[in-house]
Design a protein around this motif. Sequence first.
Motif, mmCIF file in Angstrom:
data_model
loop_
_atom_site.group_PDB
_atom_site.id
_atom_site.type_symbol
_atom_site.label_atom_id
_atom_site.label_comp_id
_atom_site.label_asym_id
_atom_site.label_seq_id
_atom_site.Cartn_x
_atom_site.Cartn_y
_atom_site.Cartn_z
ATOM 1 N N PHE A 1 0.955 -1.367 0.069
ATOM 2 C CA PHE A 1 -0.142 0.114 -0.024
ATOM 3 C C PHE A 1 0.759 1.398 0.010
ATOM 4 O O PHE A 1 0.349 2.324 0.455
ATOM 5 C CB PHE A 1 -1.031 -0.076 1.218
ATOM 6 N N HIS A 2 2.127 1.191 -0.337
ATOM 7 C CA HIS A 2 2.758 2.505 -0.361
ATOM 8 C C HIS A 2 3.128 3.090 0.869
ATOM 9 O O HIS A 2 3.297 4.237 0.776
ATOM 10 C CB HIS A 2 2.453 3.156 -1.534
ATOM 11 N N VAL A 3 3.372 2.389 1.920
ATOM 12 C CA VAL A 3 3.381 2.966 3.295
ATOM 13 C C VAL A 3 4.510 2.210 3.790
ATOM 14 O O VAL A 3 4.325 1.845 4.973
ATOM 15 C CB VAL A 3 2.054 3.053 4.057
ATOM 16 N N THR A 4 5.765 2.259 3.497
ATOM 17 C CA THR A 4 6.888 1.661 4.074
ATOM 18 C C THR A 4 7.253 2.159 5.494
ATOM 19 O O THR A 4 7.820 1.207 6.200
ATOM 20 C CB THR A 4 7.942 1.547 3.139
ATOM 21 N N GLY A 5 6.997 3.365 5.520
ATOM 22 C CA GLY A 5 7.427 4.082 6.674
ATOM 23 C C GLY A 5 6.581 3.706 8.003
ATOM 24 O O GLY A 5 6.750 3.760 9.187
ATOM 25 N N TRP A 6 5.168 2.998 7.766
ATOM 26 C CA TRP A 6 4.460 2.297 8.708
ATOM 27 C C TRP A 6 4.941 1.437 9.428
ATOM 28 O O TRP A 6 4.593 1.106 10.607
ATOM 29 C CB TRP A 6 2.678 2.209 8.386
ATOM 30 N N LYS A 7 5.829 0.469 8.883
ATOM 31 C CA LYS A 7 6.332 -0.604 9.349
ATOM 32 C C LYS A 7 5.200 -1.517 10.009
ATOM 33 O O LYS A 7 5.234 -1.889 11.010
ATOM 34 C CB LYS A 7 7.356 -0.435 10.526
ATOM 35 N N VAL A 8 4.422 -2.023 9.159
ATOM 36 C CA VAL A 8 3.402 -3.174 9.578
ATOM 37 C C VAL A 8 3.252 -3.980 8.363
ATOM 38 O O VAL A 8 3.173 -3.787 7.231
ATOM 39 C CB VAL A 8 1.873 -2.490 9.615
#
Length: 390
Positions: A243-250
């Motif tokens: 989902f293009h959210v690598t900084g969420w780290k989930v």
Amino acid sequence: MSSELLAPRTPAVASRLPEVGTTIFTVMSALAQRHGAVNLGQGFPDFDCDPGLVEAVHQAMRAGHNQYPPMAGVPALRQALSDKMARLHGHRYDPDTEITVTAGATQALLTTVLALLHPGDEAIVLDPCYDSYAPAVALAGGRLVRVPLDSATYRIDFDRLQAALTPRTRLLFVNTPHNPTGTVWTAHDRQRLAELLAPTDVVVVSDEVYEHMVFDGASHASVSGDPRLAARSVVVSSFGKTFHVTGWKVGHVAAPAALMAEFRKVHQFNVFTVNTPMQHGLAAWLQQPGHYEGLSAFYQGKRDRFRAGLAGTAFDLLPCAGSYFQCVEYGRVSDLPDQAFCEWLTTEVGVAAIPLSAFHAAPPARRVVRFCFAKQEATLDEALRRLARL
């Protein structure tokens, strides 16, 4: 008492990872920033996620989902993952006992190794491989066994793999789509692996973080799609990549209940649990399969655009069947070793890449570097403009 005894002193320690330094991804990103280079090195998008996903997280925060969730993850998210995997691969994981939400895929991989690998056990990796596997094995006190992929195609050599199996083999890491080479396992590969491992007690650690980036009409051959492998595998994936959210780290892990019970024993003491509102937002977002079903076409468009631009350079393009990485041979451009070439490319041409030696135990015979094309069209076009000089 002497002043030497009273002076502040940091005790000397023996490193648990004496051969490990700063990762090449950090090094190349820092070099790219210093020289104003287009960063096609580290694997993360330079575009944002869908605003609807951000709003789903905001709604979760406003609804009061801001305290600890259950250790294994928000139940609605685990149920959504169970439904998704059953629909895509035909295997239903119990959301209560067989799915755990993690602080990214790297944490999931490390926790798996710490939970299942005992000192002296052997863990096989297929070389080249993602750089977190080997340190995880070292931290667990295991013995790393590297089985080279075919040097021409980067596909698995099952004869070599069979020869590497011993009574001490406990874990086997597989990765499809493959980072760094972009190769993709087929259903036939999966079948051969199931047959090879049938008489063993080997646990498969299946890194499937690029599961929704498989191109040219092919399907992702998850180990969960074969009951024989599903029964012996820990499947790892990443919301950050999808989902293009690598900084969420989930991320998340699926495994049979007996393996998951051991995984959770370690998970609860190294992270305990994961960001609550993100989990609720992701659970809502997964209700619409279109949010990930179009990802292969999305990235295939970027791949094709990037490959078409590279075709006019002296690079020789390697196949890219999946992931968001394009590997190229640069032998017609330079005789430099791959890391030195990447440094030169960053400082003199203005485009950052990653040397394939970062994924190998020893310098590879081929002169190959990896570009990441998970970028805006304008970013790719600027990189191609600079690379056109080569």
